[in-house]
Design a protein around this motif. Structure first.
Motif, PDB file in Angstrom:
ATOM      1  N   HIS A 106       0.843  -1.203   0.000  1.00  0.00           N
ATOM      2  CA  HIS A 106       0.000   0.000   0.000  1.00  0.00           C
ATOM      3  C   HIS A 106       0.880   1.257   0.000  1.00  0.00           C
ATOM      4  O   HIS A 106       0.581   2.235  -0.710  1.00  0.00           O
ATOM      5  CB  HIS A 106      -0.913   0.015   1.230  1.00  0.00           C
ATOM      6  CG  HIS A 106      -2.143  -0.822   1.082  1.00  0.00           C
ATOM      7  ND1 HIS A 106      -2.987  -0.727  -0.012  1.00  0.00           N
ATOM      8  CD2 HIS A 106      -2.702  -1.754   1.906  1.00  0.00           C
ATOM      9  CE1 HIS A 106      -4.000  -1.576   0.134  1.00  0.00           C
ATOM     10  NE2 HIS A 106      -3.849  -2.210   1.279  1.00  0.00           N
TER      11      HIS A 106
ATOM     12  N   ASN B 196      -9.679  -5.280   0.787  1.00  0.00           N
ATOM     13  CA  ASN B 196      -8.846  -4.158   0.380  1.00  0.00           C
ATOM     14  C   ASN B 196      -7.368  -4.537   0.236  1.00  0.00           C
ATOM     15  O   ASN B 196      -6.499  -3.677   0.264  1.00  0.00           O
ATOM     16  CB  ASN B 196      -8.988  -3.012   1.383  1.00  0.00           C
ATOM     17  CG  ASN B 196     -10.363  -2.371   1.285  1.00  0.00           C
ATOM     18  OD1 ASN B 196     -10.783  -2.000   0.200  1.00  0.00           O
ATOM     19  ND2 ASN B 196     -11.067  -2.281   2.382  1.00  0.00           N
TER      20      ASN B 196
ATOM     21  N   ARG C  25      -6.291  -5.603  -6.606  1.00  0.00           N
ATOM     22  CA  ARG C  25      -6.230  -4.584  -7.651  1.00  0.00           C
ATOM     23  C   ARG C  25      -6.360  -5.201  -9.039  1.00  0.00           C
ATOM     24  O   ARG C  25      -6.811  -4.554  -9.970  1.00  0.00           O
ATOM     25  CB  ARG C  25      -4.895  -3.851  -7.596  1.00  0.00           C
ATOM     26  CG  ARG C  25      -4.733  -2.884  -6.443  1.00  0.00           C
ATOM     27  CD  ARG C  25      -5.493  -1.611  -6.676  1.00  0.00           C
ATOM     28  NE  ARG C  25      -5.052  -0.567  -5.767  1.00  0.00           N
ATOM     29  CZ  ARG C  25      -5.741   0.527  -5.513  1.00  0.00           C
ATOM     30  NH1 ARG C  25      -6.907   0.733  -6.098  1.00  0.00           N
ATOM     31  NH2 ARG C  25      -5.282   1.426  -4.693  1.00  0.00           N
TER      32      ARG C  25
ATOM     33  N   TYR D 277     -15.769   5.543   2.800  1.00  0.00           N
ATOM     34  CA  TYR D 277     -14.679   4.980   3.612  1.00  0.00           C
ATOM     35  C   TYR D 277     -15.115   4.882   5.069  1.00  0.00           C
ATOM     36  O   TYR D 277     -15.757   5.807   5.599  1.00  0.00           O
ATOM     37  CB  TYR D 277     -13.430   5.863   3.518  1.00  0.00           C
ATOM     38  CG  TYR D 277     -12.701   5.733   2.211  1.00  0.00           C
ATOM     39  CD1 TYR D 277     -11.641   4.844   2.063  1.00  0.00           C
ATOM     40  CD2 TYR D 277     -13.075   6.492   1.110  1.00  0.00           C
ATOM     41  CE1 TYR D 277     -10.971   4.715   0.856  1.00  0.00           C
ATOM     42  CE2 TYR D 277     -12.407   6.378  -0.108  1.00  0.00           C
ATOM     43  CZ  TYR D 277     -11.359   5.480  -0.221  1.00  0.00           C
ATOM     44  OH  TYR D 277     -10.694   5.354  -1.425  1.00  0.00           O
TER      45      TYR D 277
ATOM     46  N   LYS E 115     -10.940   2.232   5.480  1.00  0.00           N
ATOM     47  CA  LYS E 115     -11.053   1.193   4.448  1.00  0.00           C
ATOM     48  C   LYS E 115     -12.098   1.591   3.407  1.00  0.00           C
ATOM     49  O   LYS E 115     -13.155   2.144   3.754  1.00  0.00           O
ATOM     50  CB  LYS E 115     -11.478  -0.143   5.076  1.00  0.00           C
ATOM     51  CG  LYS E 115     -10.568  -0.645   6.196  1.00  0.00           C
ATOM     52  CD  LYS E 115      -9.283  -1.228   5.660  1.00  0.00           C
ATOM     53  CE  LYS E 115      -8.477  -1.893   6.764  1.00  0.00           C
ATOM     54  NZ  LYS E 115      -7.193  -2.408   6.280  1.00  0.00           N
ATOM     55  N   LEU E 116     -11.800   1.287   2.152  1.00  0.00           N
ATOM     56  CA  LEU E 116     -12.788   1.506   1.085  1.00  0.00           C
ATOM     57  C   LEU E 116     -13.917   0.484   1.261  1.00  0.00           C
ATOM     58  O   LEU E 116     -13.677  -0.720   1.236  1.00  0.00           O
ATOM     59  CB  LEU E 116     -12.136   1.354  -0.283  1.00  0.00           C
ATOM     60  CG  LEU E 116     -12.952   1.763  -1.513  1.00  0.00           C
ATOM     61  CD1 LEU E 116     -12.031   2.060  -2.690  1.00  0.00           C
ATOM     62  CD2 LEU E 116     -13.968   0.718  -1.923  1.00  0.00           C
TER      63      LEU E 116
ATOM     64  N   THR F 149     -18.350  -1.201  -6.735  1.00  0.00           N
ATOM     65  CA  THR F 149     -17.201  -1.279  -5.835  1.00  0.00           C
ATOM     66  C   THR F 149     -16.069  -2.142  -6.390  1.00  0.00           C
ATOM     67  O   THR F 149     -14.900  -1.744  -6.385  1.00  0.00           O
ATOM     68  CB  THR F 149     -17.636  -1.818  -4.463  1.00  0.00           C
ATOM     69  OG1 THR F 149     -18.779  -1.070  -4.015  1.00  0.00           O
ATOM     70  CG2 THR F 149     -16.522  -1.695  -3.448  1.00  0.00           C
TER      71      THR F 149
ATOM     72  N   ARG G 261     -12.171  -0.748  -7.170  1.00  0.00           N
ATOM     73  CA  ARG G 261     -11.007  -1.265  -6.441  1.00  0.00           C
ATOM     74  C   ARG G 261      -9.812  -1.510  -7.375  1.00  0.00           C
ATOM     75  O   ARG G 261      -8.669  -1.528  -6.935  1.00  0.00           O
ATOM     76  CB  ARG G 261     -11.349  -2.592  -5.751  1.00  0.00           C
ATOM     77  CG  ARG G 261     -12.226  -2.462  -4.522  1.00  0.00           C
ATOM     78  CD  ARG G 261     -12.336  -3.825  -3.846  1.00  0.00           C
ATOM     79  NE  ARG G 261     -13.470  -3.905  -2.947  1.00  0.00           N
ATOM     80  CZ  ARG G 261     -13.490  -3.437  -1.711  1.00  0.00           C
ATOM     81  NH1 ARG G 261     -12.421  -2.853  -1.225  1.00  0.00           N
ATOM     82  NH2 ARG G 261     -14.571  -3.546  -0.961  1.00  0.00           N
TER      83      ARG G 261
ATOM     84  N   LEU H 127      -7.139   1.987  -1.274  1.00  0.00           N
ATOM     85  CA  LEU H 127      -7.972   0.967  -0.627  1.00  0.00           C
ATOM     86  C   LEU H 127      -7.948   1.142   0.893  1.00  0.00           C
ATOM     87  O   LEU H 127      -8.933   0.840   1.575  1.00  0.00           O
ATOM     88  CB  LEU H 127      -7.468  -0.434  -0.995  1.00  0.00           C
ATOM     89  CG  LEU H 127      -7.442  -0.770  -2.486  1.00  0.00           C
ATOM     90  CD1 LEU H 127      -6.863  -2.160  -2.719  1.00  0.00           C
ATOM     91  CD2 LEU H 127      -8.841  -0.675  -3.086  1.00  0.00           C
ATOM     92  N   THR H 128      -6.804   1.593   1.411  1.00  0.00           N
ATOM     93  CA  THR H 128      -6.682   1.895   2.836  1.00  0.00           C
ATOM     94  C   THR H 128      -6.042   3.272   2.975  1.00  0.00           C
ATOM     95  O   THR H 128      -5.244   3.686   2.122  1.00  0.00           O
ATOM     96  CB  THR H 128      -5.804   0.857   3.567  1.00  0.00           C
ATOM     97  OG1 THR H 128      -4.487   0.897   3.021  1.00  0.00           O
ATOM     98  CG2 THR H 128      -6.379  -0.544   3.407  1.00  0.00           C
TER      99      THR H 128
END
Length: 667
Positions: free
Chosen positions: A17, A57, A62, A124, A128-129, A145, A149, A156-157
């Motif tokens: 991330h 997430n 991805r 969020y 978190k998404l 969603t 992503r 995502l975070t």
């Protein structure tokens, strides 16, 4: 041991991330692509071996791969307003005067580029998404969603000290470079090219396979924080902190102390916009102070504290090389101007729609005229005039074609319509293919694997000519087709077989009777038990059905008077397709709701909207589509919006929750 694995997975996720943040938000790679891929592979392997540590997430998701067949409609907790538009500085000065009437203190503005893409709202929670929803009509949109992503620009975070719950609004778009790459691939595959980045980005968000969305390489910019409580005093502060949390914020946004600085910003980007790697169609201006935004409030459609400045459409001159004609699925003919390629608003324009014969006559087009072209709304090229000084003395006026360019049939033009159409609906290739594409579509027979490209191949190979031919296809006929593997072929065979379970009303919609849409098909299925009953009905009998007028009745009678249509229907029956009501279909259980009208709004939790509407019909009631004085009951779920407010304003509509609706049914 389990704790060690869990910690290893968490550490890898956190590290990846951070690398994504450095690369996509800070434009600074802190690890090589190879090293990143190796760490991602290590995480993928660990997650595969230990599914108990699944995280929606995780950076590994991805790549996409989730299949979404239906995109549920979600009510926006906070309405997504549209912006008022201005087209010159006089409009902006008038806007400022209206602001000053309400606000006593000095007013600052934030000026941002108006990205040309698809609006999105992302929720969020705890960093978190959780959910991403399209703008839709502003009150509700589609949940996408899984697809969002896959977009690397969307975190995502989150990092740092972020609020517990909030929405980020933004724009999903395609860079010019990635749009060109998509079209290069399509050209290599012999597919039609996409028209523009904006529509391509919007269409990509609704693709069913998130892995395919990932391949489109969409981008995102986030520009608006939405919550019941705002942690900062200005919009500018929110933008800077959102960047720290991990959001990609436009680097071109500027804090302007007054309207003069706003005008300088607009003039700069009006000149420089085509140097950007993405398309913009204007500038968005917002009052900076959150307190002042609250004081200004909203109109019925737009915030009073924001304004969109739209750039004037650019106009260029180029040569008209020819006019060709396209045939649509319904037989409608669209004339297209083929132009000498010219740069317009940052893209090369080669074609422009001429819409119909009346437009051609109004322009007075001659062959090889030099024409002025502009992009309507910065998107669709259109011819707006002719340079008569350059017209050759021997040039001929363009005459609209008399016969279909695909099948040669003489065209028809109804007096009350502007378009010409080809009446050879059963044998004109684009119409034949279009009819079959409609038959397999999600709202009709919903046959998996039979997309437009596959159907076009099948038609070219003379394997199908009408929907009944799908039911005699064999796997060995499918396997030689381009890009067709064993599994794909089997999916088609299985999908065709499964379509025999689709109910009568959807088949009726799918067979493509002109003017018979979803709603009309339901009404017909309710009033005629079998396809034979419908076939034998007279126009006078059809008109007696609710919502069936003379035009629809005439079209139905014409359809069943054609021997080829009758043959197709008989074949479909013989293959087991549902062409009569199933048991209990449209069965009326009581007349307790007779003469009562219903509408459902908000997120329903006790039943689906489709099931609720079916309950109404089974008890003699009627479903309608809008709030009006004709509505008796509005049934509301969670987060009901404008429909509830409108019903309350009318005052005579009874408002029920889901349980009260069920109680009404049971009574």
């Amino acid at each position: 041991m389990s704790d060690n694995i869990s910690q290893k997975i968490e550490d890898l996720r956190a590290e990846l991330h951070q690398h994504n943040y450095n690369y996509y938000q800070n434009d600074h790679a802190t690890i090589s692509d190879r090293e990143f891929d190796l760490k991602l592979k290590e995480l993928q392997d660990l997650e595969k071996e230990h599914p108990e540590f699944f995280d929606p997430n995780s950076p590994t998701l991805r790549v996409g791969g989730e299949i979404t067949k239906n995109f549920p409609t979600i009510q926006h907790q906070f309405r997504m307003y549209s912006l008022d538009n201005s087209y010159d500085f006089d409009d902006l000065e008038d806007w400022e005067k209206r602001i000053i009437k309400t606000i006593d203190d000095p007013v600052e503005f934030v000026a941002e580029l108006k990205y040309d893409g698809a609006s999105i709202s992302i929720f969020y929670e705890n960093g978190k998404l959780i959910q991403a929803v399209t703008r839709g009509d502003g009150f509700q949109g589609d949940e996408i969603t899984n697809n969002v992503r896959t977009i690397s620009d969307v975190p995502l975070t989150l990092k740092d000290d972020f609020p517990n719950q909030f929405f980020m609004r933004g724009e999903i778009y395609l860079t010019r470079k990635n749009f060109d790459k998509i079209n290069e691939r399509r050209e290599e595959e012999g597919l039609d090219l996409f028209m523009n980045p904006r529509n391509t980005a919007s269409g990509s968000l609704k693709m069913q396979d998130s892995a395919e969305v990932r391949k489109r390489r969409l981008s995102a910019v986030l520009y608006q924080f939405i919550s019941s409580e705002t942690p900062f005093e200005t919009h500018w502060e929110l933008l800077q902190n959102a960047k720290k949390w991990g959001f990609k914020i436009s680097n071109e946004a500027k804090l302007c102390k007054n309207l003069e600085e706003v005008k300088e910003f607009i003039n700069f980007w009006d000149e420089k916009r085509h140097e950007l790697p993405f398309e913009i169609d204007g500038i968005v201006l917002k009052v900076n102070s959150i307190k002042q935004q609250s004081q200004l409030g909203y109109t019925a459609k737009s915030p009073r504290w924001a304004m969109a400045y739209k750039f004037k459409a650019e106009k260029v001159e180029t040569e008209l090389q020819s006019v060709t004609y396209q045939v649509g699925r319904t037989g409608a003919i669209t004339p297209v101007a083929n132009l000498k390629p010219v740069l317009l608003a940052g893209t090369i324009v080669k074609r422009a729609s001429l819409h119909n014969e009346d437009i051609i006559k109004k322009l007075g087009l001659h062959d090889h005229d030099y024409v002025y072209v502009e992009k309507g709304g910065e998107i669709i090229p259109k011819i707006v005039g002719i340079n008569l000084e350059k017209r050759a003395s021997n040039s001929q006026e363009i005459e609209y074609i008399k016969n279909c360019p695909e099948c040669g049939t003489e065209l028809l033009k109804l007096e009350d319509q502007a378009i010409h159409f080809c009446p050879n609906d059963l044998h004109c290739p684009p119409q034949v293919v279009g009819r079959m594409i409609h038959y397999v579509s999600r709202k009709a027979l919903d046959i998996e694997g039979l997309g437009a490209e596959t159907i076009e191949q099948l038609y070219r190979e003379k394997l199908v000519e009408n929907p009944a031919d799908f039911y005699v296809l064999k796997k060995e006929q499918l396997l030689p087709l381009e890009r067709m593997a064993e599994k794909s072929a089997q999916n088609i065979i299985d999908g065709v077989e499964k379509s025999k379970e689709i109910p009568f009303e959807k088949v009726l919609f799918g067979i493509g009777i002109k003017h018979v849409g979803e709603t009309v098909a339901k009404k017909l299925a309710k009033n005629f038990n079998t396809i034979d009953d419908l076939k034998n009905a007279t126009a006078e009998e059809l008109i007696q059905v609710e919502d069936i007028g003379g035009k629809i009745a005439e079209s139905i009678v014409k359809f069943f008077n054609d021997s080829e249509n009758i043959l197709m229907i008989e074949r479909l029956k013989s293959y087991g397709v549902q062409l009569e009501k199933g048991e209990n279909t449209n069965e009326v259980l009581s007349n307790s709701l007779e003469n009562k009208t219903f509408l459902f709004t908000g997120k329903l939790s006790l039943f689906t909207r489709e099931a609720a509407e079916e309950m109404v019909e089974k008890h003699g009631g009627k479903n309608i589509s809008a709030v009006s004085k004709n509505l008796n009951y509005l049934v509301v779920g969670e987060k009901a919006g404008s429909k509830l407010k409108k019903a309350q304003d009318i005052g005579t509509i009874e408002i029920l929750d889901e349980q009260q609706f069920l109680n009404l049914i049971s009574e």
